[in-house]
Write an enzyme that holds these catalytic residues in place. Structure first.
Site, PDB file in Angstrom:
ATOM      1  N   CYS A  42      12.498  42.067  80.948  1.00 25.14           N
ATOM      2  CA  CYS A  42      12.806  43.491  81.172  1.00 25.14           C
ATOM      3  C   CYS A  42      12.827  44.266  79.856  1.00 25.14           C
ATOM      4  O   CYS A  42      12.666  45.486  79.845  1.00 25.14           O
ATOM      5  CB  CYS A  42      14.155  43.638  81.875  1.00 25.14           C
ATOM      6  N   ARG A 132       3.613  40.594  80.989  1.00 23.47           N
ATOM      7  CA  ARG A 132       4.553  39.845  81.813  1.00 23.47           C
ATOM      8  C   ARG A 132       5.490  39.012  80.931  1.00 23.47           C
ATOM      9  O   ARG A 132       6.684  39.006  81.105  1.00 23.47           O
ATOM     10  CB  ARG A 132       3.783  38.928  82.768  1.00 23.47           C
ATOM     11  N   GLU A 179      -3.471  56.390  87.685  1.00 26.40           N
ATOM     12  CA  GLU A 179      -2.841  55.769  88.854  1.00 26.40           C
ATOM     13  C   GLU A 179      -3.731  56.019  90.072  1.00 26.40           C
ATOM     14  O   GLU A 179      -4.117  57.155  90.348  1.00 26.40           O
ATOM     15  CB  GLU A 179      -1.440  56.379  89.045  1.00 26.40           C
ATOM     16  N   GLY A 245       0.668  45.663  89.073  1.00 25.98           N
ATOM     17  CA  GLY A 245       1.408  44.877  90.058  1.00 25.98           C
ATOM     18  C   GLY A 245       1.578  43.439  89.649  1.00 25.98           C
ATOM     19  O   GLY A 245       1.013  42.975  88.656  1.00 25.98           O
ATOM     20  N   ALA A 281      14.404  27.020  96.148  1.00 25.93           N
ATOM     21  CA  ALA A 281      13.575  27.924  95.334  1.00 25.93           C
ATOM     22  C   ALA A 281      14.338  29.221  95.121  1.00 25.93           C
ATOM     23  O   ALA A 281      15.205  29.589  95.938  1.00 25.93           O
ATOM     24  CB  ALA A 281      12.228  28.190  95.998  1.00 25.93           C
ATOM     25  N   GLY A 283      14.258  33.308  92.829  1.00 25.98           N
ATOM     26  CA  GLY A 283      13.639  34.259  91.904  1.00 25.98           C
ATOM     27  C   GLY A 283      12.411  34.930  92.487  1.00 25.98           C
ATOM     28  O   GLY A 283      12.239  35.045  93.704  1.00 25.98           O
ATOM     29  N   ASP A 284      11.537  35.362  91.578  1.00 28.94           N
ATOM     30  CA  ASP A 284      10.368  36.152  91.971  1.00 28.94           C
ATOM     31  C   ASP A 284       9.383  35.388  92.852  1.00 28.94           C
ATOM     32  O   ASP A 284       8.465  35.989  93.399  1.00 28.94           O
ATOM     33  CB  ASP A 284       9.607  36.624  90.722  1.00 28.94           C
TER      34      ASP A 284
HETATM   35  P1  FAD Z   1       9.617  34.577  85.817  1.00 24.90           P
HETATM   36  O1  FAD Z   1      10.294  35.492  84.893  1.00 24.90           O
HETATM   37  O2  FAD Z   1       8.249  34.906  86.273  1.00 24.90           O
HETATM   38  O3  FAD Z   1       9.613  33.133  85.175  1.00 24.90           O
HETATM   39  C1  FAD Z   1       8.986  32.046  85.766  1.00 24.90           C
HETATM   40  C2  FAD Z   1       8.585  31.074  84.675  1.00 24.90           C
HETATM   41  O4  FAD Z   1       8.096  29.902  85.296  1.00 24.90           O
HETATM   42  C3  FAD Z   1       7.453  31.604  83.786  1.00 24.90           C
HETATM   43  O5  FAD Z   1       7.795  31.535  82.435  1.00 24.90           O
HETATM   44  C4  FAD Z   1       6.286  30.659  84.077  1.00 24.90           C
HETATM   45  O6  FAD Z   1       5.501  30.379  82.946  1.00 24.90           O
HETATM   46  C5  FAD Z   1       7.007  29.414  84.547  1.00 24.90           C
HETATM   47  N1  FAD Z   1       6.193  28.604  85.446  1.00 24.90           N
HETATM   48  C6  FAD Z   1       5.442  29.027  86.497  1.00 24.90           C
HETATM   49  N2  FAD Z   1       4.815  27.989  87.076  1.00 24.90           N
HETATM   50  C7  FAD Z   1       5.185  26.883  86.369  1.00 24.90           C
HETATM   51  C8  FAD Z   1       4.884  25.505  86.482  1.00 24.90           C
HETATM   52  N3  FAD Z   1       4.072  25.068  87.439  1.00 24.90           N
HETATM   53  N4  FAD Z   1       5.427  24.664  85.593  1.00 24.90           N
HETATM   54  C9  FAD Z   1       6.275  25.111  84.615  1.00 24.90           C
HETATM   55  N5  FAD Z   1       6.598  26.410  84.459  1.00 24.90           N
HETATM   56  C10 FAD Z   1       6.058  27.280  85.339  1.00 24.90           C
HETATM   57  N6  FAD Z   1      13.593  43.409  86.553  1.00 24.90           N
HETATM   58  C11 FAD Z   1      14.705  44.181  86.670  1.00 24.90           C
HETATM   59  O7  FAD Z   1      15.560  43.857  87.505  1.00 24.90           O
HETATM   60  N7  FAD Z   1      14.893  45.275  85.874  1.00 24.90           N
HETATM   61  C12 FAD Z   1      14.009  45.657  84.933  1.00 24.90           C
HETATM   62  O8  FAD Z   1      14.221  46.637  84.225  1.00 24.90           O
HETATM   63  C13 FAD Z   1      12.826  44.888  84.790  1.00 24.90           C
HETATM   64  N8  FAD Z   1      11.892  45.227  83.875  1.00 24.90           N
HETATM   65  C14 FAD Z   1      10.787  44.447  83.726  1.00 24.90           C
HETATM   66  C15 FAD Z   1       9.843  44.802  82.769  1.00 24.90           C
HETATM   67  C16 FAD Z   1       8.707  44.022  82.597  1.00 24.90           C
HETATM   68  C17 FAD Z   1       7.688  44.422  81.575  1.00 24.90           C
HETATM   69  C18 FAD Z   1       8.513  42.869  83.389  1.00 24.90           C
HETATM   70  C19 FAD Z   1       7.292  42.001  83.199  1.00 24.90           C
HETATM   71  C20 FAD Z   1       9.448  42.506  84.345  1.00 24.90           C
HETATM   72  C21 FAD Z   1      10.585  43.284  84.528  1.00 24.90           C
HETATM   73  N9  FAD Z   1      11.544  42.960  85.496  1.00 24.90           N
HETATM   74  C22 FAD Z   1      12.657  43.747  85.634  1.00 24.90           C
HETATM   75  C23 FAD Z   1      11.351  41.812  86.398  1.00 24.90           C
HETATM   76  C24 FAD Z   1      12.075  40.570  85.875  1.00 24.90           C
HETATM   77  O9  FAD Z   1      11.664  40.309  84.569  1.00 24.90           O
HETATM   78  C25 FAD Z   1      11.751  39.405  86.795  1.00 24.90           C
HETATM   79  O10 FAD Z   1      12.216  39.742  88.089  1.00 24.90           O
HETATM   80  C26 FAD Z   1      12.407  38.109  86.358  1.00 24.90           C
HETATM   81  O11 FAD Z   1      11.961  37.732  85.093  1.00 24.90           O
HETATM   82  C27 FAD Z   1      12.099  37.015  87.362  1.00 24.90           C
HETATM   83  O12 FAD Z   1      12.565  35.810  86.897  1.00 24.90           O
HETATM   84  P2  FAD Z   1      12.026  34.428  87.488  1.00 24.90           P
HETATM   85  O13 FAD Z   1      12.763  33.370  86.783  1.00 24.90           O
HETATM   86  O14 FAD Z   1      12.072  34.442  88.960  1.00 24.90           O
HETATM   87  O15 FAD Z   1      10.466  34.387  87.153  1.00 24.90           O
END
Ligand code: FAD
Length: 453
Positions: A42, A132, A179, A245, A281, A283-284
């Site tokens: 973020c 990202r 956009e 996206g 599972a 997160g995102d």
């Molecule tokens: P991710 O952050 O996607 O992390 C998943 C990790 O798993 C990655 O590092 C990936 O490399 C790793 N991975 C994937 N597959 C494998 C595999 N097979 N083996 C090993 N590792 C693997 N959210 C907010 O709420 N507020 C904000 O202001 C906000 N701003 C943002 C700004 C930007 C520029 C971005 C990109 C995102 C923003 N977000 C924001 C969204 C937030 O960052 C995500 O929702 C959050 O990081 C999700 O976390 P996660 O752990 O689910 O997944």
């Protein structure tokens, strides 16, 4: 018990840390593909402009710090397959290229989401980026350092595109934003979109093109981007950032046989359990439910990922039937972002989403003051409440302007408590001139809307 977590950012590290607390004796390993765990994605837009000065500040905890908590974090390791029958994983060490196997008793998949690069000719040119991970930001900053671009094009007017546009402008670039939809901030109604557009122009981002789909990125003949083409136009671009996206990363779970939901993310129950035995599972990468519409929802947000990780990490290490299991009820999809001096927030459903969910919709939007009108620094704030026309139940809210972050959280709390707009008229909210008008904008809007039903 051996817990393996795949993915080490918000959901994965939260799950691992929580599991460590709940099960001090568990053996815990996190595999993380990127070079760092616990990245604050973020904060990345602000890293581009130097507002967040050092790279280290965006890494919440290093592998060594996790090791102090007896959590093994292996970075640059990609889990390539999961066999839920034998509970074995195949992992590639991305530094050496070697593959090896590991086993688990319990598994948490937290593979997150990935940025989508538009399938447009020239998307592979040098100077075209998505944002990202920290490594993406490294690439963008390297490009800025090496090429000193003056002209930047941001593709996509969602919150990430808008944050990036602000920060490239702060870095001294001339920024254009393109956009494809008819307005910026497509998750919001047209009133908020207009406020954002006016604010961007006021701050010097004049080249805003809505309703224009980029057709090609054009190169300079040496593999480097020089322009973006759409419609009849060609605009100069020495750097392009596409914020068009994200999509959930589900291939690992899908190939292992986990059910995928309607939104394309992994289906889990309220305990964040997938359809596979002993696999959770968070997160995102997962699908949840929108608590207002009751429909499946994909809500890729950092706070939600943390909350889900807490639930998955807890449940993964307790024995079936044991007390202490947690549930994640679903989301309101509350979010907030900043573009220059403007805060913008939303919670629940937009008017269109509420109609699509089958509600008969009533709404009221108003501009009011963020503090007592006479108080120094008083600014304007827009608030729109959306409710069910029959029952008056609040369905959603949008806010933009000074103090919009606080207002959206008040509305989210009201939504969480399933309040009607007439309940909200007499909510006892705090007041003093430096903090708001005598009656909170939330109360003012609720009064107007309940009066119109
Ligand atoms: P991710 O952050 O996607 O992390 C998943 C990790 O798993 C990655 O590092 C990936 O490399 C790793 N991975 C994937 N597959 C494998 C595999 N097979 N083996 C090993 N590792 C693997 N959210 C907010 O709420 N507020 C904000 O202001 C906000 N701003 C943002 C700004 C930007 C520029 C971005 C990109 C995102 C923003 N977000 C924001 C969204 C937030 O960052 C995500 O929702 C959050 O990081 C999700 O976390 P996660 O752990 O689910 O997944």
């Amino acid at each position: 018990m051996r817990l393996v977590v795949v993915g080490g950012v918000a959901a994965g590290t939260k799950a691992a840390s929580r599991a460590r607390r709940v099960a001090p004796e568990a053996e815990i390993t996190v595999y993380q593909e990127e070079p760092e765990p616990s990245i604050s994605e973020c904060g990345l837009p602000y890293f581009l402009s130097g507002m967040v000065g050092s790279r280290d500040r965006l890494v919440a905890r290093t592998p060594d710090e996790f090791a102090e908590k007896d959590i093994e974090v292996l970075v640059r390791h990609r889990v390539e397959s999961v066999d839920p029958g034998s509970k074995r994983l195949s992992i590639r060490n991305l530094q050496t290229g070697e593959t090896f196997e590991d086993g688990y008793d319990r598994l948490v998949i937290a593979t997150g989401a990935q940025a989508v690069l538009p399938p447009i000719p020239g998307a592979d040119l040098d100077g075209v980026f998505a944002l990202r991970f920290l490594t993406d930001a490294d690439g963008i900053l390297r490009h800025i350092r090496d090429r000193s671009p003056k002209k930047a094009v941001v593709v996509g007017g969602g919150y990430i595109g808008l944050e990036v546009a602000e920060n490239l402008h702060r870095s001294g670039m001339d920024v254009s934003l393109v956009e494809a939809a008819g307005q910026l901030a497509g998750a919001y109604g047209p009133e908020v979109a207009k406020i954002i557009e006016d604010h961007l122009r006021e701050k010097g981002v004049h080249c805003l093109f809505t309703g224009e789909a980029v057709e090609a990125f054009l190169g300079n003949g040496k593999g480097r981007v020089r322009a973006v083409r759409f419609g009849e136009r060609e605009i100069e671009a020495e750097v392009v950032i596409a914020g068009v996206g994200v999509r959930p990363v589900v291939s690992l779970a899908h190939e292992a046989g986990a059910e995928i939901g309607k939104t394309g993310a992994i289906r889990v129950d309220r305990r964040m359990k997938t359809s596979l035995p002993d696999v959770w599972a968070a997160g995102d990468c997962v699908e949840t439910v929108n608590l207002v519409s009751g429909e499946p929802a994909w809500s890729p947000l950092g706070d939600t990922a943390n909350q889900m990780g807490r639930v998955a990490g807890t449940n993964a290490v307790i024995s079936p039937g044991e007390e202490g299991a947690l549930e994640f009820p679903g989301v309101l999809e509350t979010s907030v972002f900043k573009v220059f001096d403007l805060a913008v927030g939303r919670t629940g459903l937009s008017g269109h989403e509420a109609e699509r969910a089958g509600f008969e919709v009533a709404s009221a939007g108003m501009e009011t003051m963020s503090k007592a009108g006479y108080f120094p620094g008083a600014g304007e704030v827009f608030i729109k409440l959306i409710c069910d026309a029959k029952s008056g139940r609040l369905l959603g809210a949008e806010t933009a302007g000074s103090g919009a972050d606080k207002l959206v959280d008040v509305c989210a709390t009201a939504l969480w408590g399933r309040l009607s707009v007439s309940d909200m008229v007499n909510m006892d909210l705090a007041y003093a001139p430096p903090f708001g008008p005598t009656l909170s904008p939330v109360i003012q809007a609720a009064t107007v809307l309940s009066g119109s039903l």
